[in-house]
Scaffold this active site. Structure first.
Site, PDB file in Angstrom:
ATOM      1  N   CYS A 166       0.807  -1.222   0.000  1.00 20.95           N
ATOM      2  CA  CYS A 166       0.000   0.000   0.000  1.00 20.95           C
ATOM      3  C   CYS A 166       0.838   1.269   0.000  1.00 20.95           C
ATOM      4  O   CYS A 166       0.293   2.374  -0.078  1.00 20.95           O
ATOM      5  CB  CYS A 166      -0.946  -0.013   1.194  1.00 20.95           C
ATOM      6  SG  CYS A 166      -1.978  -1.499   1.211  1.00 20.95           S
ATOM      7  N   HIS A 306      -2.444   7.694   6.620  1.00 21.20           N
ATOM      8  CA  HIS A 306      -2.723   6.375   6.031  1.00 21.20           C
ATOM      9  C   HIS A 306      -4.119   5.935   6.466  1.00 21.20           C
ATOM     10  O   HIS A 306      -4.898   5.474   5.634  1.00 21.20           O
ATOM     11  CB  HIS A 306      -1.654   5.381   6.470  1.00 21.20           C
ATOM     12  CG  HIS A 306      -1.727   4.071   5.763  1.00 21.20           C
ATOM     13  ND1 HIS A 306      -1.622   3.960   4.395  1.00 21.20           N
ATOM     14  CD2 HIS A 306      -1.887   2.796   6.238  1.00 21.20           C
ATOM     15  CE1 HIS A 306      -1.714   2.687   4.045  1.00 21.20           C
ATOM     16  NE2 HIS A 306      -1.885   1.969   5.148  1.00 21.20           N
ATOM     17  N   GLU A 317      -0.448   5.224  14.104  1.00 21.46           N
ATOM     18  CA  GLU A 317      -0.146   6.426  13.312  1.00 21.46           C
ATOM     19  C   GLU A 317      -0.400   7.691  14.133  1.00 21.46           C
ATOM     20  O   GLU A 317       0.394   8.637  14.081  1.00 21.46           O
ATOM     21  CB  GLU A 317      -0.972   6.452  12.028  1.00 21.46           C
ATOM     22  CG  GLU A 317      -0.573   7.567  11.089  1.00 21.46           C
ATOM     23  CD  GLU A 317      -1.220   7.479   9.722  1.00 21.46           C
ATOM     24  OE1 GLU A 317      -0.798   8.227   8.814  1.00 21.46           O
ATOM     25  OE2 GLU A 317      -2.160   6.668   9.551  1.00 21.46           O
ATOM     26  N   LYS A 338      -9.497   7.885   3.052  1.00 25.67           N
ATOM     27  CA  LYS A 338      -9.925   6.498   2.846  1.00 25.67           C
ATOM     28  C   LYS A 338     -11.321   6.272   3.414  1.00 25.67           C
ATOM     29  O   LYS A 338     -11.977   5.287   3.071  1.00 25.67           O
ATOM     30  CB  LYS A 338      -8.935   5.530   3.488  1.00 25.67           C
ATOM     31  CG  LYS A 338      -7.593   5.425   2.770  1.00 25.67           C
ATOM     32  CD  LYS A 338      -6.707   4.380   3.421  1.00 25.67           C
ATOM     33  CE  LYS A 338      -5.371   4.239   2.714  1.00 25.67           C
ATOM     34  NZ  LYS A 338      -4.470   5.382   2.958  1.00 25.67           N
ATOM     35  N   HIS A 343      -9.768   1.919   0.704  1.00 28.04           N
ATOM     36  CA  HIS A 343      -8.311   1.758   0.616  1.00 28.04           C
ATOM     37  C   HIS A 343      -7.965   1.325  -0.807  1.00 28.04           C
ATOM     38  O   HIS A 343      -8.286   0.214  -1.224  1.00 28.04           O
ATOM     39  CB  HIS A 343      -7.843   0.726   1.638  1.00 28.04           C
ATOM     40  CG  HIS A 343      -6.358   0.689   1.810  1.00 28.04           C
ATOM     41  ND1 HIS A 343      -5.493   1.396   1.001  1.00 28.04           N
ATOM     42  CD2 HIS A 343      -5.573   0.028   2.702  1.00 28.04           C
ATOM     43  CE1 HIS A 343      -4.255   1.169   1.384  1.00 28.04           C
ATOM     44  NE2 HIS A 343      -4.274   0.341   2.417  1.00 28.04           N
ATOM     45  N   PHE A 406       1.993  -3.521   3.847  1.00 30.82           N
ATOM     46  CA  PHE A 406       2.342  -4.825   4.401  1.00 30.82           C
ATOM     47  C   PHE A 406       3.829  -5.076   4.157  1.00 30.82           C
ATOM     48  O   PHE A 406       4.357  -4.795   3.079  1.00 30.82           O
ATOM     49  CB  PHE A 406       1.537  -5.929   3.716  1.00 30.82           C
ATOM     50  CG  PHE A 406       0.104  -6.045   4.178  1.00 30.82           C
ATOM     51  CD1 PHE A 406      -0.401  -5.236   5.184  1.00 30.82           C
ATOM     52  CD2 PHE A 406      -0.753  -6.972   3.594  1.00 30.82           C
ATOM     53  CE1 PHE A 406      -1.719  -5.360   5.607  1.00 30.82           C
ATOM     54  CE2 PHE A 406      -2.070  -7.095   4.002  1.00 30.82           C
ATOM     55  CZ  PHE A 406      -2.555  -6.289   5.004  1.00 30.82           C
TER      56      PHE A 406
END
Length: 420
Positions: A166, A306, A317, A338, A343, A406
């Site tokens: 991502c 994010h 975060e 998002k 996402h 990831f």
């Protein structure tokens, strides 16, 4: 060696909340969700039955029908965003030095639907021997998006795809920025694309328990920084930014949206899917971007986080921002778009980088939607301004865009107002 300044001169977008930059931006400011029941396959036996799909897009308005059949949907979306961005940039394709124009895209997964279809077909016909489409491999491989775009326009400059889950297209923006400021090209189409809303994509993320299963309320399912969040909502789409050296842009009289100020990269070195619980990698990547830009935390007015709407991710975060920004963490606007787009996986960095460009240009922060009164997580500090539910106007001198993938991959870019 003196580094060149890099500016943004064109934008293109195909997203769940709009198939153009203007439509996307308008719907983001209005707080409109792109989530709806999945239409691309039968979800009867799936835990998650909704996603943020691109809607009402006629691919053949942009790509010849015969050529489109040779492309996975991911590549089609990448191509369309590039075509839009080149047109928006006003670049004269007859006079530009195509040897100095590159394409760097971020693709997290690539042609997963093509792979699924070919393997299923083979499994159904194994008794007849290998039966694969000759376009199987060139449709599936993730790098083909950049290749197809260069073929379409005849651009001979740096050409490749970055893959870091991502964080892929934020890495693409960072790479393009670095290539340009080092003088390796004059113009780079920097973007990202993803189209993984299929049986394998949704089933795979369901097996990890990563997706929201709020099937009774798709539009309210992506709810970053709310206590009731239960996973991310998968999206698809593409974004493209025309990045250009300032001298080249000025020489051709280009309009300038904003300037790229700096980039950062780091690794969590912690877990294959989970972010570091204390936000270690997130703090490092933001710090690196600020140092690269020669900025302090006081220079940042907006952070597009994010913010995927997962329990651990949102908390880590927020911790990283508080730890790095200190008192400034309560003065900066934070939002997760998002909550509206879902996402976009490999496309997230490009689309969210573009949102930062538009925020800087227009002095407005799009909201984080779906937060209800009383839906507060005790592990989050709500004195921070998460820009819940309503866009907020403010002067935005600079904006920071975070993406985490990831494998612990972290990337960050900083966009600032352009000034002579």
């Amino acid at each position: 060696m003196e580094l060149k300044r890099v500016v943004v001169t064109g934008l293109g977008a195909v997203t769940p909340v709009g198939n153009s930059v203007d439509e996307m931006w308008s719907n983001l400011l209005a707080g409109k969700s792109g989530a709806a029941p999945i239409t691309s396959f039968d979800t009867t036996n799936f835990k998650t039955k909704f996603a943020c799909e691109v809607k009402d897009l006629n691919v053949n308005d942009y790509i010849d029908r015969k050529e489109a059949r040779k492309m996975d949907r991911c590549t089609q979306l990448a191509m369309i965003s590039a075509i839009q961005a080149v047109k928006d940039s006003g670049m004269d394709l007859e006079t530009v030095d195509k040897n100095r124009v590159g394409v760097v895209y971020g693709i997290g997964i690539g042609g997963i639907k093509t792979f699924q279809d070919e393997v299923v077909y083979y499994g159904q016909h194994m008794d007849r021997g290998p039966m694969f489409n000759p376009f199987f491999i060139p449709k599936m491989i993730s790098d083909i998006a950049a290749g197809q775009i260069s073929i379409h326009f005849g651009f001979h400059g740096p050409n490749y795809v970055t893959t870091s889950a991502c964080a892929s297209s934020c890495h693409a923006l960072a790479d393009a920025f670095n290539l340009l400021r080092l003088g390796k090209a004059d113009v780079i189409l920097a973007g990202g694309a993803e189209a993984a809303i299929c049986d394998c994509g949704v089933g795979g993320f369901n097996a990890m328990k990563a997706l929201s299963t709020r099937n009774d309320d798709p539009q309210g399912a992506s709810r970053p920084f709310s206590a009731s969040r239960d996973g991310f909502v998968m999206g698809e789409g593409s974004g493209c930014l025309i990045l250009e050296t300032l001298e080249h842009a000025k020489a051709r009289g280009a309009k300038i949206y904003a300037e790229i100020a700096g980039e950062g990269m780091s690794a969590d070195a912690y877990h294959i899917t989970a972010s570091h619980p204390e936000g270690l990698g997130a703090k490092l990547v933001m710090k690196a971007a600020l140092e690269d830009a020669g900025m302090s935390v006081e220079d940042i007015d907006y952070i597009n986080v994010h913010g995927t709407s997962t329990h651990v991710g949102d908390i880590s975060e927020a911790k990283a921002i508080k730890d790095l920004f200190g008192e400034q963490a309560y003065k900066v606007n934070i939002s997760s778009t998002k909550s509206m787009t879902g996402h976009l996986l490999g496309a997230a960095g490009a689309v969210e980088g573009m949102i930062c460009v538009l925020s800087v240009k227009n002095d407005i922060v799009p909201p984080t939607i779906n937060h209800a009164e009383g839906d507060d997580d005790p592990e989050l500090d709500y004195n921070m301004n998460f820009t819940f539910n309503k866009a907020q106007k403010r002067t935005i001198r600079a904006a920071l865009s975070n993406t985490f993938g990831f494998g612990g991959h972290n990337a960050c870019v900083i966009v600032k107002k352009y000034a002579e």
